[in-house]
Design an enzyme around this catalytic site. Sequence first.
Site, short mmCIF file in Angstrom:
data_model
loop_
_atom_site.label_atom_id
_atom_site.label_comp_id
_atom_site.label_asym_id
_atom_site.label_seq_id
_atom_site.Cartn_x
_atom_site.Cartn_y
_atom_site.Cartn_z
CE1 TYR A 107 48.15 -96.39 -19.81
CE2 TYR A 107 50.45 -97.82 -20.56
CZ TYR A 107 49.35 -97.21 -19.88
OH TYR A 107 49.12 -98.71 -19.08
CG ASN A 130 37.52 -97.47 -17.97
OD1 ASN A 130 36.75 -96.93 -17.79
ND2 ASN A 130 37.63 -97.53 -18.38
CB CYS A 138 41.69 -98.37 -19.66
SG CYS A 138 41.32 -99.81 -18.50
CG HIS A 139 41.82 -104.15 -23.10
ND1 HIS A 139 40.45 -104.08 -22.30
CD2 HIS A 139 41.85 -105.03 -23.77
CE1 HIS A 139 39.85 -104.38 -23.55
NE2 HIS A 139 40.17 -104.87 -24.50
CD GLU A 165 40.26 -106.18 -27.50
OE1 GLU A 165 39.17 -105.89 -26.84
OE2 GLU A 165 40.61 -105.88 -27.44
#
Length: 167
Positions: A107, A130, A138-139, A165
């Site tokens: 963050y 979002n 945002c993940h 990912e």
Amino acid sequence: MTDTLYASTTDTPAGPLTVVAGPDGAVRAAGFTAEVEPLLTLVHPDLRGPVRTRPELGPVSDAVRRYLDGDLAAIDEVPVAQRTGGVFLPHAWQVLRGVKAGEPVTYTGFAELAGRPAAIRAAAAACARNAVALFVPCHRVVRTDGGLGGYRWGLEVKKWLLGHERR
């Protein structure tokens, strides 16, 4: 005249992903739910409209399938449409689109990338507000201590997305 929106749900290993797009193909809402109504509450009133369900949304659904199949950049160019009254949130959402898959930021790092290093809470608020999860990733924002932080669609979904990912 209000635009007709189109919704489609895709099964994913993290659960159902429902996407709501405008007639121009821009995603207006997306989330890990089979329900359209909760997604519409996230959409700015100026971008809402009646919704028709479709089995798929053409290039948007194709990008989701490619992402799930391992082409992690497939979602990067899908157009999105979000609106707010402020200046920071749209900027922060655009910055989030530049956070690459497999390279999560904290963050604090996200606030720095957005040009407001002291605005950590504002960066977290950008994630919380979002409306187009996955497409504005945002993940990919985590806590400084490495913890997941929050995620509207649940920490198990966020954990799956980050694991997917890391491949």
